[in-house]
Scaffold this motif. Structure first.
Motif, PDB file in Angstrom:
ATOM      1  N   ALA A  38     -10.594  11.575   3.836  1.00  0.00           N
ATOM      2  CA  ALA A  38      -9.120  12.006   3.881  1.00  0.00           C
ATOM      3  C   ALA A  38      -8.077  11.011   3.211  1.00  0.00           C
ATOM      4  CB  ALA A  38      -8.494  12.496   5.419  1.00  0.00           C
ATOM      5  N   VAL A  39      -7.186  11.344   2.622  1.00  0.00           N
ATOM      6  CA  VAL A  39      -6.141  10.312   2.102  1.00  0.00           C
ATOM      7  C   VAL A  39      -4.534  10.723   2.707  1.00  0.00           C
ATOM      8  CG1 VAL A  39      -5.015   9.287   0.079  1.00  0.00           C
ATOM      9  CG2 VAL A  39      -7.214   9.920   0.027  1.00  0.00           C
ATOM     10  N   LEU A  40      -4.077   9.807   3.181  1.00  0.00           N
ATOM     11  CA  LEU A  40      -2.560  10.108   3.673  1.00  0.00           C
ATOM     12  C   LEU A  40      -1.758   8.929   3.391  1.00  0.00           C
ATOM     13  CD1 LEU A  40      -3.171  10.701   7.965  1.00  0.00           C
ATOM     14  CD2 LEU A  40      -2.769  12.468   5.758  1.00  0.00           C
ATOM     15  N   THR A  41      -0.680   9.774   2.643  1.00  0.00           N
ATOM     16  CA  THR A  41       0.504   8.648   2.148  1.00  0.00           C
ATOM     17  C   THR A  41       1.263   8.004   3.083  1.00  0.00           C
ATOM     18  OG1 THR A  41       2.088  10.464   2.167  1.00  0.00           O
ATOM     19  CG2 THR A  41       0.759  10.322   0.322  1.00  0.00           C
ATOM     20  N   LYS A  42       2.301   7.200   2.836  1.00  0.00           N
ATOM     21  CA  LYS A  42       2.843   6.633   3.871  1.00  0.00           C
ATOM     22  C   LYS A  42       3.559   7.414   4.501  1.00  0.00           C
ATOM     23  CE  LYS A  42       5.710   2.224   4.038  1.00  0.00           C
ATOM     24  NZ  LYS A  42       6.203   1.284   3.060  1.00  0.00           N
ATOM     25  N   ALA A  43       4.430   8.223   3.921  1.00  0.00           N
ATOM     26  CA  ALA A  43       5.220   9.402   4.472  1.00  0.00           C
ATOM     27  C   ALA A  43       4.550   9.989   5.424  1.00  0.00           C
ATOM     28  CB  ALA A  43       5.766  10.179   3.305  1.00  0.00           C
ATOM     29  N   GLU A  49      -8.087   1.185   8.525  1.00  0.00           N
ATOM     30  CA  GLU A  49      -8.643   1.891   7.590  1.00  0.00           C
ATOM     31  C   GLU A  49      -8.414   1.216   6.102  1.00  0.00           C
ATOM     32  OE1 GLU A  49     -10.248   4.545   8.318  1.00  0.00           O
ATOM     33  OE2 GLU A  49     -10.076   4.914  10.133  1.00  0.00           O
ATOM     34  N   THR A  50      -8.763   1.730   5.232  1.00  0.00           N
ATOM     35  CA  THR A  50      -8.791   1.172   3.454  1.00  0.00           C
ATOM     36  C   THR A  50      -7.291   1.618   2.882  1.00  0.00           C
ATOM     37  OG1 THR A  50     -10.978   1.528   3.480  1.00  0.00           O
ATOM     38  CG2 THR A  50      -9.803   0.977   1.476  1.00  0.00           C
ATOM     39  N   PRO A  51      -6.451   0.411   2.881  1.00  0.00           N
ATOM     40  CA  PRO A  51      -5.231   0.660   2.374  1.00  0.00           C
ATOM     41  C   PRO A  51      -5.363   1.110   0.859  1.00  0.00           C
ATOM     42  CG  PRO A  51      -5.267  -1.642   2.928  1.00  0.00           C
ATOM     43  CD  PRO A  51      -6.577  -0.716   3.378  1.00  0.00           C
ATOM     44  N   LEU A  52      -4.680   2.079   0.019  1.00  0.00           N
ATOM     45  CA  LEU A  52      -4.862   2.186  -1.259  1.00  0.00           C
ATOM     46  C   LEU A  52      -3.167   1.701  -1.753  1.00  0.00           C
ATOM     47  CD1 LEU A  52      -6.219   5.872  -1.194  1.00  0.00           C
ATOM     48  CD2 LEU A  52      -7.424   3.679  -1.765  1.00  0.00           C
ATOM     49  N   TYR A  53      -3.315   1.382  -3.067  1.00  0.00           N
ATOM     50  CA  TYR A  53      -2.205   0.681  -3.872  1.00  0.00           C
ATOM     51  C   TYR A  53      -1.952   1.582  -5.144  1.00  0.00           C
ATOM     52  CZ  TYR A  53      -2.990  -3.115  -0.479  1.00  0.00           C
ATOM     53  OH  TYR A  53      -3.353  -3.889   0.551  1.00  0.00           O
ATOM     54  N   ALA A  54      -0.791   1.397  -5.690  1.00  0.00           N
ATOM     55  CA  ALA A  54      -0.335   2.268  -6.768  1.00  0.00           C
ATOM     56  C   ALA A  54      -0.954   1.708  -7.821  1.00  0.00           C
ATOM     57  CB  ALA A  54       0.978   2.187  -6.873  1.00  0.00           C
ATOM     58  N   GLU A  55      -1.120   0.194  -8.015  1.00  0.00           N
ATOM     59  CA  GLU A  55      -1.843  -0.382  -8.971  1.00  0.00           C
ATOM     60  C   GLU A  55      -2.437  -1.716  -8.421  1.00  0.00           C
ATOM     61  OE1 GLU A  55       0.770  -2.806 -11.868  1.00  0.00           O
ATOM     62  OE2 GLU A  55       1.617  -0.745 -11.565  1.00  0.00           O
ATOM     63  N   PRO A  84       0.925  -1.272   0.013  1.00  0.00           N
ATOM     64  CA  PRO A  84       0.008  -0.006  -0.033  1.00  0.00           C
ATOM     65  C   PRO A  84       0.752   1.359   0.029  1.00  0.00           C
ATOM     66  CG  PRO A  84      -0.201  -1.096   2.189  1.00  0.00           C
ATOM     67  CD  PRO A  84       0.463  -2.077   1.203  1.00  0.00           C
ATOM     68  N   VAL A  85       0.456   2.336  -0.742  1.00  0.00           N
ATOM     69  CA  VAL A  85       1.371   3.561  -0.795  1.00  0.00           C
ATOM     70  C   VAL A  85       0.347   4.754   0.036  1.00  0.00           C
ATOM     71  CG1 VAL A  85       2.321   2.871  -2.881  1.00  0.00           C
ATOM     72  CG2 VAL A  85      -0.048   4.214  -2.859  1.00  0.00           C
ATOM     73  N   ALA A  86      -0.897   4.544   0.437  1.00  0.00           N
ATOM     74  CA  ALA A  86      -1.740   5.645   1.189  1.00  0.00           C
ATOM     75  C   ALA A  86      -2.838   4.985   2.116  1.00  0.00           C
ATOM     76  CB  ALA A  86      -2.235   6.796  -0.031  1.00  0.00           C
ATOM     77  N   VAL A  87      -3.596   5.561   2.681  1.00  0.00           N
ATOM     78  CA  VAL A  87      -4.797   5.155   3.322  1.00  0.00           C
ATOM     79  C   VAL A  87      -5.821   6.038   3.251  1.00  0.00           C
ATOM     80  CG1 VAL A  87      -5.693   4.833   5.851  1.00  0.00           C
ATOM     81  CG2 VAL A  87      -3.164   4.079   5.170  1.00  0.00           C
ATOM     82  N   LEU A  88      -6.900   5.496   2.957  1.00  0.00           N
ATOM     83  CA  LEU A  88      -8.227   6.195   2.655  1.00  0.00           C
ATOM     84  C   LEU A  88      -9.049   6.036   4.001  1.00  0.00           C
ATOM     85  CD1 LEU A  88     -10.280   7.735   1.201  1.00  0.00           C
ATOM     86  CD2 LEU A  88     -11.219   5.271   0.575  1.00  0.00           C
ATOM     87  N   TYR A  89      -9.128   7.106   4.791  1.00  0.00           N
ATOM     88  CA  TYR A  89      -9.957   7.247   6.020  1.00  0.00           C
ATOM     89  C   TYR A  89     -11.507   7.265   5.528  1.00  0.00           C
ATOM     90  CZ  TYR A  89      -5.691   7.850   8.364  1.00  0.00           C
ATOM     91  OH  TYR A  89      -4.346   7.214   9.049  1.00  0.00           O
TER      92      TYR A  89
END
Length: 194
Positions: A93-98, A111-117, A84-89
């Motif tokens: 709101a979306v927060l990146t790994k950094a 929360e819901t993890p988001l992936y680059a692809e 995952p590269v980010a999280v969808l709350y």
């Protein structure tokens, strides 16, 4: 045979020669008897650091077809799963790994993890199932052109036992495809990448 087993593993060895389809009574594994112990046909599926060692039974085409249609087998894992590269709350709101820092793994769990692809799941077809479908396709091709069907006597018997063909005349021998056979070919067509 235990019908309580929710997820079944499939064998990987081809069903050739004198081997037969086996079902483990203990863990629910289904596959070629070539994967069992030679002396007493016990299941050798990995369970932790050991093997299942469950007793097995030979199963017929009707039981195998029942299991295949029930969807009782473990679904193949998605290959090449990316990180995952980010999280969808929940609030959008979306927060990146950094931005999440050290708590990113915890955020991904709640929360819901988001992936680059997203990779598409990889379908796994057993070798014997591919062979059944290829013989059924060949039957359809030959029958639609009014040719002699050249799949071999053994395959007429197998496809008939699976309920994919129906023998309608004894002499001369004549078979027709059942609705179940037509449905199997349609599913195979839909699942074939274009």
């Amino acid at each position: 045979m235990s019908n309580q087993i929710k997820h079944r593993k499939l064998g990987t060895e081809p069903l050739v020669g004198l081997y037969y389809v086996s079902e483990c009574i203990k863990c629910g594994w289904i596959g070629s008897s070539g994967e069992l112990t030679e002396d007493d046909a016990q299941c050798l599926q990995a369970v932790g650091d050991d093997h299942c060692w469950g007793d097995t039974d030979e199963i017929g085409a009707d039981r195998l077809l029942e299991l295949m249609q029930s969807g009782a087998f473990d679904k193949p894992a998605t290959l090449l799963k990316s990180e995952p590269v980010a999280v969808l709350y929940a609030d959008g709101a979306v927060l990146t790994k950094a931005e999440c820092g050290n708590c990113f793994e915890i955020c991904c769990k709640v929360e819901t993890p988001l992936y680059a692809e997203q990779h598409a799941p990889v379908a796994v077809v057993l070798p014997f199932a591919e062979k059944v479908i290829s013989k059924l396709r060949r039957f359809e091709e030959c029958a639609s052109d009014n040719q002699d069907v050249d799949i071999g006597r053994h395959w007429f018997d197998v496809l008939t036992q699976l309920g994919l063909l129906n023998r309608v005349q004894r002499s001369p021998a004549y078979w027709e495809m059942t609705q179940q056979g037509e449905d199997a070919l349609e599913v195979a067509r839909l699942n074939t990448p274009k």
